[in-house]
Scaffold this active site. Structure first.
Site, PDB file in Angstrom:
ATOM      1  N   LYS A 116       0.834  -1.215   0.000  1.00  0.00           N
ATOM      2  CA  LYS A 116       0.000   0.000   0.000  1.00  0.00           C
ATOM      3  C   LYS A 116       0.861   1.254   0.000  1.00  0.00           C
ATOM      4  O   LYS A 116       0.512   2.254  -0.626  1.00  0.00           O
ATOM      5  CB  LYS A 116      -0.940   0.006   1.210  1.00  0.00           C
ATOM      6  CG  LYS A 116      -1.825  -1.233   1.325  1.00  0.00           C
ATOM      7  CD  LYS A 116      -2.620  -1.529   0.075  1.00  0.00           C
ATOM      8  CE  LYS A 116      -2.708  -3.020  -0.154  1.00  0.00           C
ATOM      9  NZ  LYS A 116      -3.188  -3.418  -1.472  1.00  0.00           N
ATOM     10  N   GLU A 200      -2.281   7.889   8.024  1.00  0.00           N
ATOM     11  CA  GLU A 200      -3.065   8.747   7.135  1.00  0.00           C
ATOM     12  C   GLU A 200      -4.019   9.570   7.973  1.00  0.00           C
ATOM     13  O   GLU A 200      -4.470   9.132   9.023  1.00  0.00           O
ATOM     14  CB  GLU A 200      -3.915   7.900   6.162  1.00  0.00           C
ATOM     15  CG  GLU A 200      -3.154   7.351   4.986  1.00  0.00           C
ATOM     16  CD  GLU A 200      -4.046   6.555   4.039  1.00  0.00           C
ATOM     17  OE1 GLU A 200      -5.286   6.678   4.109  1.00  0.00           O
ATOM     18  OE2 GLU A 200      -3.479   5.805   3.235  1.00  0.00           O
ATOM     19  N   HIS A 235     -16.070  -4.664   6.059  1.00  0.00           N
ATOM     20  CA  HIS A 235     -15.250  -4.737   4.845  1.00  0.00           C
ATOM     21  C   HIS A 235     -15.759  -5.733   3.817  1.00  0.00           C
ATOM     22  O   HIS A 235     -15.085  -6.032   2.845  1.00  0.00           O
ATOM     23  CB  HIS A 235     -13.781  -4.991   5.184  1.00  0.00           C
ATOM     24  CG  HIS A 235     -13.214  -3.946   6.101  1.00  0.00           C
ATOM     25  ND1 HIS A 235     -13.031  -2.647   5.698  1.00  0.00           N
ATOM     26  CD2 HIS A 235     -12.845  -3.992   7.403  1.00  0.00           C
ATOM     27  CE1 HIS A 235     -12.558  -1.942   6.710  1.00  0.00           C
ATOM     28  NE2 HIS A 235     -12.435  -2.718   7.766  1.00  0.00           N
ATOM     29  N   ARG A 292      -7.376  -7.691 -10.229  1.00  0.00           N
ATOM     30  CA  ARG A 292      -8.157  -8.883 -10.597  1.00  0.00           C
ATOM     31  C   ARG A 292      -9.507  -8.432 -11.160  1.00  0.00           C
ATOM     32  O   ARG A 292      -9.851  -7.252 -11.050  1.00  0.00           O
ATOM     33  CB  ARG A 292      -8.422  -9.712  -9.328  1.00  0.00           C
ATOM     34  CG  ARG A 292      -9.208  -8.907  -8.299  1.00  0.00           C
ATOM     35  CD  ARG A 292      -9.701  -9.699  -7.114  1.00  0.00           C
ATOM     36  NE  ARG A 292     -10.594  -8.915  -6.288  1.00  0.00           N
ATOM     37  CZ  ARG A 292     -10.247  -8.057  -5.348  1.00  0.00           C
ATOM     38  NH1 ARG A 292      -8.965  -7.876  -5.058  1.00  0.00           N
ATOM     39  NH2 ARG A 292     -11.145  -7.366  -4.671  1.00  0.00           N
TER      40      ARG A 292
END
Ligand code: MV4
Length: 509
Positions: A116, A200, A235, A292
């Site tokens: 990330k 962040e 999620h 994907r």
């Protein structure tokens, strides 16, 4: 085009890929575990190879066995679907090293997006907006505190190797930072074998909007517009749609350009998706790129008219994309509901059983991408997603009504599903207005689960009446119910109409 393709997956996505192959005149090879010997994807493929016992670690995750199956059957290419081996750099590389074609992005592009922090750095280097924060992993609590006060609280600690929300911690005040850092590190280490964590600024109540990209091997990369995926729980996405009520043509163009820039920066080829946070003030930030085909790809197909799996195959075979960016504009509205074997009324507990009856919806603008049929044993070895119900209509309001109609049309017996939950969602005023964000569902869940869709009572009474009448016709005098809800033993006292339906349908089953 390939003569024969192996599909390294199961369930609805294996069937989806098989269908695309059939339309291109490509022969298909399924792989399956012992638990899937009677699965639809095995029957629908031209050939099938048993790859191991039920646990995925011994079957669908065995790259060596799967490459062996491709060799043995003479398949020239492997399509990984989603999940399982689809985003494993080593597998993409092993497929290529075996002289086979990987129907997905280059291993290098998978690797570039796997970290990330590396993806964030790439975005910054190419002028794609990211959430204010660091790109270097944190060293100690003291320097973390200094950085956090620069960005301003609340901040979010994230795992560098992460994704899917693991190793994430919101920190609201400096006093909580040190312990949150320890916790995030421990979780990241356990989940990814890497305890690197970065900071962040925490974006409050954003939407999750992602951009579908298609890139060919000749330098063309195109945006196919956005998907709104904010309706999610822990999620796991539950409902996706395209377009998004929060994206106007100008923002669509800018987000699309950002996504295409990321794809080009990563040397991306094939279908991929850039995830963004869309803040309440309209600003958007790149989060990560999924390398994907995604579960929710059909909503993009329905509004663009472009078959993504078809193009995955053609891009892998070396074809050029024949459209230009200007030719791609969304038309109408598409919504997808994930039909999972989860009991929403029971905290989404996974449900198991044999599908004893299945009626799937049809009619104008209705698409069923399913992996189940009557007789399918739903167990606990694999993902609980059984099927996707996708609708298209000229506008959002009609799409919601069409989805509701299609959900009511759907009957799955033998296993609990998320169908009833989705009916309640279609009846929700916030959802109908598109007034949603990534925390919305968690806030609304208690209320949604209490709500009883009134129209369902009418339908259940109708089912009871119809079943009773039919039973009376075939075997006169055997009905215990007179077609009236109140005469079904136990049904009148069941406070939930769905319990009543189960009692009625059980009586006549
Ligand atoms: C965020 C965020 C708020 N602020 N980053 C969750 C998983 C990973 N893909 C990134 N995630 C988030 N990152 C900042 N700076 C909120 C989330 C988030 C989220 C994002 C997308 C979809 C669902 C989510 C649910 C909870 C939190």
């Amino acid at each position: 085009m390939f003569r024969k393709v192996l599909i390294a997956n199961r369930g609805e996505i294996a069937l989806r890929v098989i269908r695309a192959c059939q339309e291109l005149g490509v022969k298909t090879v399924a792989v399956y575990s012992e638990a899937d010997a009677r699965a639809p994807h095995v029957r629908e493929a031209d050939e099938a190879v048993l790859i191991g016992p039920a646990p995925s670690s011994e079957s669908y995750l065995r790259g060596d066995t799967i490459i062996g199956a491709a060799r043995q059957t003479g398949a020239e290419a492997i399509h990984p679907g989603y999940g399982f081996l689809s985003e494993r750099e080593w597998f993409a590389r092993a497929v290529r090293d075996a002289g086979l074609v990987w129907i997905g992005p280059p291993a290098e592009a998978i690797a570039a997006m796997g970290s990330k922090t590396a993806a964030r750095s790439l975005a910054i280097a190419h002028g794609v907006p990211v959430v204010p924060g660091t790109t270097e992993p944190l060293t100690d609590a003291k320097s973390a505190e200094k950085l956090a006060s620069e960005f301003g609280y609340p901040i979010l600690l994230k795992a560098a190797a992460g994704g899917g929300g693991k190793g994430m911690r919101v920190v609201k005040a400096p006093k909580d930072l040190s312990s949150a850092l320890d916790a995030a590190r421990r979780e990241a280490k356990a989940a990814f074998g890497d305890d690197a964590v970065y900071i962040e600024k925490f974006v409050e109540r954003p939407r999750h909007v992602e951009i579908q990209v298609l890139a060919d091997a000749h330098g063309t990369a195109l945006s196919l517009g956005e998907r709104e995926c904010s309706v999610q729980r822990r999620h796991q996405k539950m409902i996706e749609e395209s377009p998004s009520v929060a994206v106007d043509p100008d923002r669509r163009r800018r987000m699309g350009e950002s996504a295409v820039r990321m794809a080009k920066a990563a040397g991306y080829v094939n279908a991929g998706t850039c995830e963004f946070l869309l803040a309440r003030d309209g600003s958007y930030y790149f989060l990560e790129m999924n390398t994907r085909i995604q579960v929710e790809h059909p909503v993009t197909e329905l509004v663009t008219g472009i078959d993504l799996v078809h193009w995955q195959l053609r891009i892998a075979a070396g074809d050029r994309l024949p459209f230009s960016q200007e030719e791609i504009t969304p038309r109408g509205w598409a919504i997808e509901c994930r039909i999972t074997s989860e009991d929403a009324a029971n905290n989404f507990l996974p449900s198991t059983g044999r599908v004893s009856y299945l009626h799937f919806p049809s009619g104008p603008g209705v698409r069923w991408d399913g992996g189940i049929e009557i007789g399918t044993e739903v167990g606990l070895h694999y993902d609980p997603m059984l099927a996707k119900l996708i609708v298209w209509a000229p506008d959002r309001e009609q799409a919601v009504m069409r989805m509701r109609r299609a959900l009511v049309d759907l009957i799955v017996q033998g296993v609990e599903t998320s169908r009833d939950f989705h009916i309640r969602m279609m009846d929700d005023a916030d959802f109908q207005r598109g007034d949603i964000d990534i925390q919305w569902l968690e806030r609304k869940l208690p209320e949604i689960l209490q709500r009883l869709p009134g129209a369902e009572r009418t339908r259940i009474a109708a089912i009871a009446g119809a079943l009773t009448a039919e039973r009376e016709r075939v075997r006169p005098g055997t009905s215990r119910a007179g077609g009236n809800l109140d005469t079904v033993p136990g049904a009148a006292s069941a406070d939930d109409p769905w319990k009543r339906a189960a009692l009625i349908e059980g009586l006549h089953g």
